[in-house]
Design a protein around this motif. Structure first.
Motif, PDB file in Angstrom:
ATOM      1  N   ILE A  10      -1.187   1.913   1.659  1.00  0.00           N
ATOM      2  CA  ILE A  10      -1.547   3.315   1.514  1.00  0.00           C
ATOM      3  C   ILE A  10      -1.784   3.676   3.092  1.00  0.00           C
ATOM      4  CG2 ILE A  10      -3.319   4.911   0.923  1.00  0.00           C
ATOM      5  CD1 ILE A  10      -3.768   2.887  -1.568  1.00  0.00           C
ATOM      6  N   VAL A  11      -2.519   3.151   3.747  1.00  0.00           N
ATOM      7  CA  VAL A  11      -2.817   3.519   5.137  1.00  0.00           C
ATOM      8  C   VAL A  11      -1.470   3.757   6.132  1.00  0.00           C
ATOM      9  CG1 VAL A  11      -4.177   3.027   7.300  1.00  0.00           C
ATOM     10  CG2 VAL A  11      -5.270   2.900   5.127  1.00  0.00           C
ATOM     11  N   LYS A  12      -0.575   2.585   5.757  1.00  0.00           N
ATOM     12  CA  LYS A  12       0.552   2.821   6.743  1.00  0.00           C
ATOM     13  C   LYS A  12       1.436   4.006   6.564  1.00  0.00           C
ATOM     14  CE  LYS A  12       2.055  -1.581   6.278  1.00  0.00           C
ATOM     15  NZ  LYS A  12       2.974  -2.587   6.071  1.00  0.00           N
ATOM     16  N   ASN A  13       1.515   4.270   5.172  1.00  0.00           N
ATOM     17  CA  ASN A  13       2.228   5.537   4.980  1.00  0.00           C
ATOM     18  C   ASN A  13       1.785   6.816   5.268  1.00  0.00           C
ATOM     19  OD1 ASN A  13       5.029   5.015   2.836  1.00  0.00           O
ATOM     20  ND2 ASN A  13       3.643   3.458   2.471  1.00  0.00           N
ATOM     21  N   TYR A  14       0.645   6.939   5.415  1.00  0.00           N
ATOM     22  CA  TYR A  14      -0.103   8.011   5.659  1.00  0.00           C
ATOM     23  C   TYR A  14      -0.216   8.243   7.217  1.00  0.00           C
ATOM     24  CZ  TYR A  14      -1.653   9.798   1.183  1.00  0.00           C
ATOM     25  OH  TYR A  14      -1.678  10.497  -0.239  1.00  0.00           O
ATOM     26  N   ILE A  15       0.327   7.242   8.006  1.00  0.00           N
ATOM     27  CA  ILE A  15       0.167   7.345   9.352  1.00  0.00           C
ATOM     28  C   ILE A  15       1.592   6.943   9.843  1.00  0.00           C
ATOM     29  CG2 ILE A  15      -2.368   6.973   9.826  1.00  0.00           C
ATOM     30  CD1 ILE A  15      -1.732   4.267  10.667  1.00  0.00           C
ATOM     31  N   ALA A  16       2.570   6.989   8.961  1.00  0.00           N
ATOM     32  CA  ALA A  16       4.020   6.521   9.380  1.00  0.00           C
ATOM     33  C   ALA A  16       4.635   7.225  10.232  1.00  0.00           C
ATOM     34  CB  ALA A  16       4.887   6.510   8.049  1.00  0.00           C
ATOM     35  N   HIS A  17       4.198   8.479  10.518  1.00  0.00           N
ATOM     36  CA  HIS A  17       4.761   9.478  11.706  1.00  0.00           C
ATOM     37  C   HIS A  17       4.238   9.160  13.099  1.00  0.00           C
ATOM     38  CE1 HIS A  17       0.864  11.151  10.360  1.00  0.00           C
ATOM     39  NE2 HIS A  17       0.931  11.757  11.660  1.00  0.00           N
ATOM     40  N   ILE A  18       3.129   8.050  13.218  1.00  0.00           N
ATOM     41  CA  ILE A  18       2.681   7.888  14.489  1.00  0.00           C
ATOM     42  C   ILE A  18       2.987   6.435  14.684  1.00  0.00           C
ATOM     43  CG2 ILE A  18       0.891   9.709  14.472  1.00  0.00           C
ATOM     44  CD1 ILE A  18      -1.185   7.383  14.068  1.00  0.00           C
ATOM     45  N   ASN A  20       5.484   3.301  15.618  1.00  0.00           N
ATOM     46  CA  ASN A  20       6.786   3.049  15.832  1.00  0.00           C
ATOM     47  C   ASN A  20       7.738   2.037  15.097  1.00  0.00           C
ATOM     48  OD1 ASN A  20       8.939   3.288  17.705  1.00  0.00           O
ATOM     49  ND2 ASN A  20       8.179   1.894  19.137  1.00  0.00           N
ATOM     50  N   THR A  21       7.686   2.067  13.849  1.00  0.00           N
ATOM     51  CA  THR A  21       8.275   1.279  13.010  1.00  0.00           C
ATOM     52  C   THR A  21       8.719   1.600  11.773  1.00  0.00           C
ATOM     53  OG1 THR A  21       7.929  -1.134  12.022  1.00  0.00           O
ATOM     54  CG2 THR A  21       6.275   0.317  12.049  1.00  0.00           C
ATOM     55  N   LYS A  22       9.648   1.173  10.966  1.00  0.00           N
ATOM     56  CA  LYS A  22       9.916   1.768   9.935  1.00  0.00           C
ATOM     57  C   LYS A  22       9.058   1.374   8.635  1.00  0.00           C
ATOM     58  CE  LYS A  22      13.592   1.969   6.284  1.00  0.00           C
ATOM     59  NZ  LYS A  22      13.399   3.151   5.953  1.00  0.00           N
ATOM     60  N   VAL A  23       8.309   2.157   7.821  1.00  0.00           N
ATOM     61  CA  VAL A  23       7.444   1.586   6.912  1.00  0.00           C
ATOM     62  C   VAL A  23       8.068   1.657   5.600  1.00  0.00           C
ATOM     63  CG1 VAL A  23       4.941   2.226   5.818  1.00  0.00           C
ATOM     64  CG2 VAL A  23       5.514   2.322   8.412  1.00  0.00           C
ATOM     65  N   PRO A  24       8.066   0.649   4.601  1.00  0.00           N
ATOM     66  CA  PRO A  24       8.345   0.778   3.253  1.00  0.00           C
ATOM     67  C   PRO A  24       7.664   1.699   2.394  1.00  0.00           C
ATOM     68  CG  PRO A  24       8.347  -1.524   3.829  1.00  0.00           C
ATOM     69  CD  PRO A  24       7.473  -0.546   5.070  1.00  0.00           C
ATOM     70  N   LEU A  25       8.239   2.491   1.602  1.00  0.00           N
ATOM     71  CA  LEU A  25       7.553   3.668   0.897  1.00  0.00           C
ATOM     72  C   LEU A  25       7.043   3.023  -0.208  1.00  0.00           C
ATOM     73  CD1 LEU A  25       7.050   6.751   0.737  1.00  0.00           C
ATOM     74  CD2 LEU A  25       8.858   6.694  -1.116  1.00  0.00           C
ATOM     75  N   ILE A  26       7.519   1.936  -0.938  1.00  0.00           N
ATOM     76  CA  ILE A  26       7.145   1.361  -2.179  1.00  0.00           C
ATOM     77  C   ILE A  26       6.284  -0.182  -1.936  1.00  0.00           C
ATOM     78  CG2 ILE A  26       7.999   0.510  -4.387  1.00  0.00           C
ATOM     79  CD1 ILE A  26      10.470   2.208  -4.153  1.00  0.00           C
ATOM     80  N   LEU A  27       5.426  -0.364  -2.749  1.00  0.00           N
ATOM     81  CA  LEU A  27       4.688  -1.521  -2.960  1.00  0.00           C
ATOM     82  C   LEU A  27       4.832  -2.067  -3.999  1.00  0.00           C
ATOM     83  CD1 LEU A  27       2.816  -3.992  -1.657  1.00  0.00           C
ATOM     84  CD2 LEU A  27       1.058  -2.312  -2.394  1.00  0.00           C
ATOM     85  N   GLY A  28       5.414  -3.105  -4.210  1.00  0.00           N
ATOM     86  CA  GLY A  28       5.627  -3.902  -5.582  1.00  0.00           C
ATOM     87  C   GLY A  28       4.704  -4.981  -5.665  1.00  0.00           C
ATOM     88  N   ILE A  29       3.978  -4.949  -6.500  1.00  0.00           N
ATOM     89  CA  ILE A  29       2.520  -5.968  -6.904  1.00  0.00           C
ATOM     90  C   ILE A  29       3.132  -6.662  -8.211  1.00  0.00           C
ATOM     91  CG2 ILE A  29       0.258  -6.308  -7.498  1.00  0.00           C
ATOM     92  CD1 ILE A  29      -0.401  -3.613  -6.045  1.00  0.00           C
ATOM     93  N   TRP A  30       3.361  -7.690  -8.194  1.00  0.00           N
ATOM     94  CA  TRP A  30       4.188  -8.531  -9.244  1.00  0.00           C
ATOM     95  C   TRP A  30       3.241  -9.636  -9.619  1.00  0.00           C
ATOM     96  CZ3 TRP A  30       7.382 -13.046  -8.949  1.00  0.00           C
ATOM     97  CH2 TRP A  30       7.426 -13.611  -7.728  1.00  0.00           C
ATOM     98  N   GLY A  31       3.616 -10.309 -10.879  1.00  0.00           N
ATOM     99  CA  GLY A  31       2.870 -11.663 -11.257  1.00  0.00           C
ATOM    100  C   GLY A  31       2.599 -11.870 -12.698  1.00  0.00           C
ATOM    101  N   GLY A  32       2.092 -12.772 -13.012  1.00  0.00           N
ATOM    102  CA  GLY A  32       2.051 -13.120 -14.532  1.00  0.00           C
ATOM    103  C   GLY A  32       1.325 -12.164 -15.236  1.00  0.00           C
ATOM    104  N   LYS A  33       1.661 -12.303 -16.533  1.00  0.00           N
ATOM    105  CA  LYS A  33       0.921 -11.229 -17.448  1.00  0.00           C
ATOM    106  C   LYS A  33      -0.370 -11.286 -17.636  1.00  0.00           C
ATOM    107  CE  LYS A  33       1.962 -14.449 -21.361  1.00  0.00           C
ATOM    108  NZ  LYS A  33       0.528 -14.726 -21.500  1.00  0.00           N
ATOM    109  N   GLY A  34      -1.218 -10.027 -17.719  1.00  0.00           N
ATOM    110  CA  GLY A  34      -2.327  -9.864 -18.015  1.00  0.00           C
ATOM    111  C   GLY A  34      -3.287 -10.514 -16.851  1.00  0.00           C
ATOM    112  N   GLN A  35      -2.812 -10.232 -15.718  1.00  0.00           N
ATOM    113  CA  GLN A  35      -3.525 -11.030 -14.621  1.00  0.00           C
ATOM    114  C   GLN A  35      -4.357  -9.868 -13.741  1.00  0.00           C
ATOM    115  OE1 GLN A  35      -4.294 -13.814 -14.349  1.00  0.00           O
ATOM    116  NE2 GLN A  35      -2.460 -15.099 -14.544  1.00  0.00           N
ATOM    117  N   GLY A  36      -4.466  -8.750 -14.446  1.00  0.00           N
ATOM    118  CA  GLY A  36      -5.413  -7.596 -13.761  1.00  0.00           C
ATOM    119  C   GLY A  36      -4.659  -6.764 -12.680  1.00  0.00           C
ATOM    120  N   LYS A  37      -3.169  -6.714 -12.560  1.00  0.00           N
ATOM    121  CA  LYS A  37      -2.691  -6.046 -11.373  1.00  0.00           C
ATOM    122  C   LYS A  37      -2.906  -4.520 -11.389  1.00  0.00           C
ATOM    123  CE  LYS A  37       1.239  -7.707 -12.811  1.00  0.00           C
ATOM    124  NZ  LYS A  37       0.906  -8.585 -13.933  1.00  0.00           N
ATOM    125  N   SER A  38      -2.602  -4.035 -12.709  1.00  0.00           N
ATOM    126  CA  SER A  38      -2.990  -2.406 -12.614  1.00  0.00           C
ATOM    127  C   SER A  38      -4.703  -2.278 -12.412  1.00  0.00           C
ATOM    128  CB  SER A  38      -2.421  -1.879 -14.077  1.00  0.00           C
ATOM    129  OG  SER A  38      -1.091  -2.198 -14.059  1.00  0.00           O
TER     130      SER A  38
END
Length: 292
Positions: A10-18, A20-38
């Motif tokens: 979240i922080v990297k995307n809000y300061i992406a303009h300062i 000197n590197t490409k910042v991915p827009l999407i973060l994918g959180i993945w794993g087993g079912k029912g592990q409390g990701k959301s």
């Protein structure tokens, strides 16, 4: 680690303009079912004061071609407007994205699947230029907001969408200590000590986090049955719950006092149901005339 990865993204995307590197827009959180990701991600939003705009996998398909892609762009712009108008951090969150975009077995890819994938890829490449069908204006600049998606198996998603540079990926698999900490937070208002939580977690190893939430919910069944009797029984439920007079109050519901014994009893009951589902396989009984 879940906390660190989400906060950094979240922080990297809000300061992406300062940066000197490409910042991915999407973060994918993945794993087993029912592990409390959301659940864990929403707690992080609360702690950071982030006002998320949330979508589900069910909104990634429509009877009209192009509708889900347009909806994603609209929700993204809504999150951008939260930043501009309310002065709060925001993000777009899509839950269970692989359920809407994943390819399973012989499932076919629809036009909307392709449009959604193309829309997310375009947002990743051009996060500040987002059209929702209006006339193109050079001055129409959208605030960049991060996108966070959750899922169980990202290998089912179109590979160019999840490539490095577009999507940063984090595999969430809580260890025993993580589970004890989260369950302890879940039970802290019930007066269950950390040692008792540890005992419960160790009694049911290899269970997902949602199991421990479900066994707490199961302990309410007996007290709810008593409450139903107090309001006149099953036959009067409709009139008591929905058709009572404005000044008529329901009897006070007293939640059960949680004990380790009651939680363990609920846990064994849930385990028994899990085993029944795995062993019974009623679908084979219904179609026993069809060869395997």
């Amino acid at each position: 680690m879940h906390l660190i990865s989400a906060v950094c993204h979240i922080v990297k995307n809000y300061i992406a303009h300062i940066l000197n590197t490409k910042v991915p827009l999407i973060l994918g959180i993945w794993g087993g079912k029912g592990q409390g990701k959301s659940f864990q991600t929403e707690l992080i939003f609360q702690a950071m004061g982030v006002e998320p705009v949330i979508m589900s996998a069910g909104e990634l398909e429509s009877e009209r071609a192009g509708e889900p892609g347009k909806l994603i762009r609209e929700r993204y712009r809504t999150a951008s407007q939260v930043v501009q108008n309310q002065g709060k951090m925001s993000c777009l969150m899509i839950n269970d994205i692989d359920a809407g975009l994943g390819r399973f077995g012989n499932t076919q890819m629809t036009v909307n699947n392709q449009i959604v994938v193309g829309t997310l890829m375009n947002l990743s490449d051009n996060p500040t230029r987002v059209s929702i069908g209006q006339d193109w204006r050079e001055s129409d600049i959208t605030n960049r907001v991060p996108i966070i998606v959750t899922g169980n198996d990202f290998s089912t998603i179109y590979a160019p969408l999840i490539r490095d540079g577009r999507m940063e990926k984090f595999y969430w698999q809580p260890n025993r200590e993580d589970i004890v900490n989260i369950v302890n937070r879940m039970y802290e208002k019930d007066g269950i000590s950390r040692d008792e939580v540890t005992r419960i977690v160790d009694t049911f190893p290899n269970q997902a986090l949602d199991f421990f939430g479900a066994l707490r919910s199961r302990t309410y069944d007996r007290s709810i049955s008593k409450w139903i009797d107090d309001i006149g029984g099953v036959a009067n439920l409709g009139s008591k719950l929905l058709k009572r007079k404005k000044d008529e109050k329901l009897p006070v519901y007293v939640p059960p006092k949680q004990t380790v014994e009651a939680l363990l009893e609920s846990g064994y009951s849930l385990i028994k149901e899990q085993q029944l589902i795995m062993e019974t396989k009623l679908s084979k009984e219904y179609m026993k005339n069809i060869d395997d």
